[in-house]
Design an enzyme around this catalytic site. Sequence first.
Site, short mmCIF file in Angstrom:
data_model
loop_
_atom_site.label_atom_id
_atom_site.label_comp_id
_atom_site.label_asym_id
_atom_site.label_seq_id
_atom_site.Cartn_x
_atom_site.Cartn_y
_atom_site.Cartn_z
N GLY A 7 0.67 -1.18 0.00
CA GLY A 7 0.16 -0.16 0.12
C GLY A 7 0.74 1.65 0.20
CB ALA A 8 2.27 3.57 -2.44
N GLY A 9 -1.18 3.91 0.13
CA GLY A 9 -1.31 5.23 0.48
C GLY A 9 -1.09 6.57 1.71
N GLY A 12 1.59 4.24 4.99
CA GLY A 12 2.66 3.34 3.59
C GLY A 12 3.29 4.32 2.98
CG ASN A 102 -5.90 1.47 12.99
OD1 ASN A 102 -4.92 2.10 13.65
ND2 ASN A 102 -6.66 2.29 11.52
CE LYS A 185 -2.71 4.49 16.48
NZ LYS A 185 -2.13 4.06 15.51
CD GLU A 268 -8.98 1.25 9.44
OE1 GLU A 268 -8.07 -0.34 8.93
OE2 GLU A 268 -8.34 1.39 9.23
#
Length: 305
Positions: A7-9, A12, A102, A185, A268
């Site tokens: 992922g390159a969102g 990432g 998450n 977290k 999410e």
Amino acid sequence: MRLLIVGAGSTGGYLGARLAQAGRDITFLVRPTRALQLRETGLRIQSAHGDATLYPTLVTAGEIAQPYDAVLLAVKGYQLANVLEDIAPAVGPETMILPVLNGMGHMETLARRFTKHNLVGCTLKVATVLEDDGRIVQLSPMQDFAFGELDGGVTSRIEALDAFFRDANIGARLSRVIGREMWEKWILLASVGAITCLTGGTIGEIEACTGGASFALQLLEEIVTIVKVVGEPPSDTFLHLTREQLTAKGSPFVSSMFRDVQRGRPVEVEEIIGALVRHAGEAGIATPLLSAAYVKLLVYQHKVR
């Protein structure tokens, strides 16, 4: 060390760009549409820590020829099932999988598909957003990327990972208590997400309302009660700082979930809120505020999907 980032969102892409800037061997696994965009305009980040445009190494599903030393998973929880087979060729017996996801349910999913030995715990605190034009914008200078062996040990592989991340300007640090930090977290994400999405305001706007601070603290207490039963109890220091953060006067703080709702994007809800509500039900714990946030977010999710 060779690292595959899935992922390159917003997360990432940001982590990978900083690591590539530091000269690390980084490859991104991306969808064909994102690959086309990155090849045309580059991986662009805009940040108080410095702007950058890079043209990283990219692969798409089916193009992975051999295992990597480490795989960093930076996808949304609801995307995980769809990428498990895509990453399988990248995961060997000694490959470290670092899931920047998450909640906690993904750890069981990954252990079932691969092995528990493959897993390294990690948490990321960074406020970034992927703009419609493909830019990744960091919204605040804060960045904290903790990682460690789930049993708290310091192994040769975790020391190698520590050296790999060091000096890459991502706030990386080796943690001996990463399991507890992962649960903490989740507490923070669920609290801020439920509080801001249920009310539609920032932390400061909520605090300014009559009963706003006590509402925020009550919702936090519901979540902490669940985690104390089903997970690792948070530290007193974490609870003190979180109570201050959730009741800070004038704070513009909102959750990434709230920002996604504002942009009309999927959230999410199951991974961050729903799983806690289910844990509470199984343990017989009443969670009226968290359950209300869950229903509201489900209504939203059904509209945008």
